[in-house]
Enzyme design. Structure first.
Site, PDB file in Angstrom:
ATOM      1  N   GLU A 189     -11.215  -8.603   9.405  1.00 47.65           N
ATOM      2  CA  GLU A 189     -10.796  -7.964  10.181  1.00 47.65           C
ATOM      3  C   GLU A 189     -11.786  -6.905  10.755  1.00 47.65           C
ATOM      4  OE1 GLU A 189      -7.724  -7.015   7.441  1.00 47.65           O
ATOM      5  OE2 GLU A 189      -8.525  -5.798   6.480  1.00 47.65           O
ATOM      6  N   HIS A 238      -2.455 -10.081  -0.522  1.00 46.94           N
ATOM      7  CA  HIS A 238      -3.192  -9.838  -0.523  1.00 46.94           C
ATOM      8  C   HIS A 238      -4.157  -9.210  -2.198  1.00 46.94           C
ATOM      9  CE1 HIS A 238      -6.719  -8.310   1.821  1.00 46.94           C
ATOM     10  NE2 HIS A 238      -6.560  -7.182   1.855  1.00 46.94           N
ATOM     11  N   GLN A 292       1.335   0.402  -2.665  1.00 52.75           N
ATOM     12  CA  GLN A 292       0.777  -0.509  -4.113  1.00 52.75           C
ATOM     13  C   GLN A 292      -0.143   0.363  -5.234  1.00 52.75           C
ATOM     14  OE1 GLN A 292      -0.669  -3.800  -3.393  1.00 52.75           O
ATOM     15  NE2 GLN A 292       0.565  -4.801  -1.875  1.00 52.75           N
TER      16      GLN A 292
HETATM   17  N1  LIG Z   1       0.356  -7.345   7.998  1.00 53.46           N
HETATM   18  C1  LIG Z   1       0.233  -8.122   7.906  1.00 53.46           C
HETATM   19  O1  LIG Z   1       0.774  -8.505   8.879  1.00 53.46           O
HETATM   20  C2  LIG Z   1      -0.459  -8.428   6.698  1.00 53.46           C
HETATM   21  C3  LIG Z   1      -0.766  -9.757   6.670  1.00 53.46           C
HETATM   22  C4  LIG Z   1      -1.449 -10.846   5.289  1.00 53.46           C
HETATM   23  C5  LIG Z   1      -1.153  -9.544   4.068  1.00 53.46           C
HETATM   24  N2  LIG Z   1      -0.711  -8.276   4.593  1.00 53.46           N
HETATM   25  C6  LIG Z   1      -0.824  -7.711   2.930  1.00 53.46           C
HETATM   26  O2  LIG Z   1       0.631  -7.634   2.985  1.00 53.46           O
HETATM   27  C7  LIG Z   1       0.516  -6.977   1.695  1.00 53.46           C
HETATM   28  C8  LIG Z   1       1.891  -5.685   2.880  1.00 53.46           C
HETATM   29  O3  LIG Z   1       1.159  -5.654   4.170  1.00 53.46           O
HETATM   30  P1  LIG Z   1       2.573  -5.175   4.542  1.00 53.46           P
HETATM   31  O4  LIG Z   1       1.214  -4.955   6.216  1.00 53.46           O
HETATM   32  O5  LIG Z   1       3.683  -5.802   5.381  1.00 53.46           O
HETATM   33  O6  LIG Z   1       2.728  -3.221   4.390  1.00 53.46           O
HETATM   34  P2  LIG Z   1       3.068  -2.153   5.460  1.00 53.46           P
HETATM   35  O7  LIG Z   1       3.872  -2.371   6.351  1.00 53.46           O
HETATM   36  O8  LIG Z   1       2.221  -1.053   5.379  1.00 53.46           O
HETATM   37  O9  LIG Z   1       4.161  -1.265   4.739  1.00 53.46           O
HETATM   38  C9  LIG Z   1       4.623  -0.525   4.492  1.00 53.46           C
HETATM   39  C10 LIG Z   1       5.960  -0.792   3.341  1.00 53.46           C
HETATM   40  O10 LIG Z   1       5.507   0.269   2.252  1.00 53.46           O
HETATM   41  C11 LIG Z   1       6.557   1.407   1.632  1.00 53.46           C
HETATM   42  N3  LIG Z   1       5.844   2.185   1.363  1.00 53.46           N
HETATM   43  C12 LIG Z   1       4.709   3.053   1.556  1.00 53.46           C
HETATM   44  N4  LIG Z   1       4.371   4.049   1.354  1.00 53.46           N
HETATM   45  C13 LIG Z   1       4.895   3.853   0.166  1.00 53.46           C
HETATM   46  C14 LIG Z   1       5.406   4.496  -1.312  1.00 53.46           C
HETATM   47  N5  LIG Z   1       4.459   6.046  -1.096  1.00 53.46           N
HETATM   48  N6  LIG Z   1       6.356   4.905  -1.925  1.00 53.46           N
HETATM   49  C15 LIG Z   1       7.520   4.041  -1.948  1.00 53.46           C
HETATM   50  N7  LIG Z   1       7.257   2.849  -0.791  1.00 53.46           N
HETATM   51  C16 LIG Z   1       6.462   3.193  -0.021  1.00 53.46           C
HETATM   52  C17 LIG Z   1       6.527   1.130   3.163  1.00 53.46           C
HETATM   53  O11 LIG Z   1       8.533   1.839   2.865  1.00 53.46           O
HETATM   54  P3  LIG Z   1       8.418   3.006   4.044  1.00 53.46           P
HETATM   55  O12 LIG Z   1       8.829   2.616   5.600  1.00 53.46           O
HETATM   56  O13 LIG Z   1       9.657   3.371   3.254  1.00 53.46           O
HETATM   57  O14 LIG Z   1       7.609   4.067   4.284  1.00 53.46           O
HETATM   58  C18 LIG Z   1       7.485  -0.014   3.945  1.00 53.46           C
HETATM   59  O15 LIG Z   1       7.982  -0.819   3.012  1.00 53.46           O
HETATM   60  C19 LIG Z   1      -0.576  -5.537   1.309  1.00 53.46           C
HETATM   61  O16 LIG Z   1      -1.227  -6.338   0.679  1.00 53.46           O
HETATM   62  C20 LIG Z   1      -1.212  -6.102   2.836  1.00 53.46           C
HETATM   63  O17 LIG Z   1      -2.850  -6.119   2.993  1.00 53.46           O
HETATM   64  C21 LIG Z   1      -0.257  -7.784   5.383  1.00 53.46           C
END
Ligand SMILES: NC(=O)c1ccc[n+]([C@@H]2O[C@H](COP(=O)([O-])OP(=O)(O)OC[C@H]3O[C@@H](n4cnc5c(N)ncnc54)[C@H](OP(=O)(O)O)[C@@H]3O)[C@@H](O)[C@H]2O)c1
Length: 374
Positions: free
Chosen positions: A212, A124, A103
């Site tokens: 966490e 978040h 982000q």
């Molecule tokens: N994990 C959860 O269940 C959870 C729970 C509550 C809230 N959140 C919040 O939700 C948000 C998303 O979290 P997440 O865990 O779903 O994220 P994540 O899985 O870590 O995000 C991965 C995504 O980001 C892309 N990405 C990573 N580096 C990139 C870059 N340099 N340029 C372009 N795209 C890039 C990835 O694409 P590629 O695959 O192509 O790398 C993929 O689409 C965050 O704010 C997190 O705090 C998450």
């Protein structure tokens, strides 16, 4: 909005009865919701919205496994799946669901497409709350809000498909259009929340980072490791130490605590367990409270966010992380856990129904292996 009494304190809660899906569909009928990122939250939120009849598109970088996954899940390139920049341009509500580190990196691109009246949605409070570190400062003429599901995107999707709903918090940082409240609540319902409770960006991220690092993952692993080690040092086998530390908790107690609360658990265990648990819980509370206070301070002063940003941006981040995760995975406790889990009847497909002695021998060997680890 319903006011509910939480242990004597009144809080605002939005329920599905009060804000049904039909209302969410009405509020969002002229919006294009662009889910940027298809990692963990992305699929859960995008698919639930799609199934809920919301006009949702996905923005994801091409030539990646994640792009292919979005196609496999039913998103169509050029129709509902686009490169990030095109989705940003098409979306009226931008759901910014890249990893927190990404982000920061993509922010200049996102900013370009935040034209007046659009909404910027987070799951978040990190990027906005720690904006001195992240550089994420949205223009004044867009709505900025969050819906943070209290669990993994995988659970969000799974529970939606089961007709259930994860609870989520919601918060408004900026209401430029006068419609931020109905937009964010509609999105909260559309992504599959069971109910929504109100917070603000700062409280969301402070409690999330504390949770966490604390009881959800950091503290509990620490307590597991300490108890396991004491039992091992006193001559208990790995399987016994693991069963008394982890397996009984996850298999027997926690499902009951989830259903009825720990107060019920204390009232419904053996008198011996009850006496001991009543005598000891306050000692553990008092021993750990200073660590929790230190943790909260570290979150509130921005040390935790800075550490996370710094470590995620290092070139050798992946290798260092893999080494740390390997240490945990290879630890005797979690290796013993692997064998204990393999012995659960539901994990023994063919073997579970077999009663011949050779199969029993396999089980015995597995148990012995568990006991001789390390
Ligand atoms: N994990 C959860 O269940 C959870 C729970 C509550 C809230 N959140 C919040 O939700 C948000 C998303 O979290 P997440 O865990 O779903 O994220 P994540 O899985 O870590 O995000 C991965 C995504 O980001 C892309 N990405 C990573 N580096 C990139 C870059 N340099 N340029 C372009 N795209 C890039 C990835 O694409 P590629 O695959 O192509 O790398 C993929 O689409 C965050 O704010 C997190 O705090 C998450």
């Amino acid at each position: 909005m319903a006011k509910l009494n939480f242990g004597g304190v009144e809080e605002n809660v939005v329920t599905r009865e009060e804000f049904p899906l039909s209302k969410a569909q009405e509020v969002l009928k002229n919006e294009t919701v662009a889910v940027i990122g298809y990692g963990v939250q992305g699929p859960g939120q995008a698919l639930n919205q799609k199934d809920n009849g919301i006009n949702v598109i996905v923005g994801q970088r091409k030539n990646s496994k994640t792009w292919d996954k979005a196609i496999k899940d039913g998103f169509v390139p050029g129709e509902t799946l686009f490169e990030i920049e095109e989705a940003l341009q098409r979306g009226t509500i931008i759901c910014y669901l890249l990893s927190d580190a990404a982000q920061i990196a993509l922010w200049p691109t996102v900013q370009k497409h935040l034209t007046p009246g659009k909404a910027l949605y987070f799951s978040h409070g990190f990027g906005i709350t720690f904006n001195e570190q992240t550089g994420i400062v949205p223009p004044k003429d867009v709505d900025v809000f969050l819906v943070a599901p209290k669990g993994s995107g995988t659970s969000l999707r799974r529970m939606f498909l089961q007709g259930r709903g994860l609870n989520s918090s919601y918060a408004i940082f900026q209401d430029a259009t006068g419609k931020a409240k109905e937009r964010v609540v509609a999105l909260g319902i559309a992504v599959g929340s069971g109910y929504l409770f109100e917070t603000d960006f700062k409280k969301e991220v402070y409690s999330d980072l504390t949770g966490e690092r604390g009881t959800l993952m950091g503290a509990i692993q620490g307590i597991f490791a300490a108890q396991y080690q004491v039992l091992r040092d006193k001559g208990h086998t790995p399987s016994e130490a693991f069963n008394e530390t982890v397996e009984e908790l996850t298999q027997s107690l926690m499902p009951l605590v989830a259903e009825n609360g720990m107060d019920w658990m204390y009232a419904n265990c053996s008198t011996t367990a009850q006496r001991g648990a009543l005598d000891w819980w306050k000692k553990f509370r008092d021993a750990t409270a200073p660590v929790f206070k230190e943790l909260y301070e570290s979150v509130a002063t921005g040390k935790e966010s800075q550490r996370s940003i710094d470590s995620n941006s290092q070139a050798d981040y992946r290798e260092k992380l893999d080494a740390e995760l390997k240490e945990l995975r290879d630890s005797e406790m979690w290796q013993a856990g692997k064998t204990v889990r393999s012995l659960r009847p539901e994990n023994q497909s063919v073997e579970a129904s077999a009663t011949d002695s050779s199969t029993k021998d396999v089980f015995r060997q597995q148990a012995l292996k568990a006991e001789s680890v390390g």
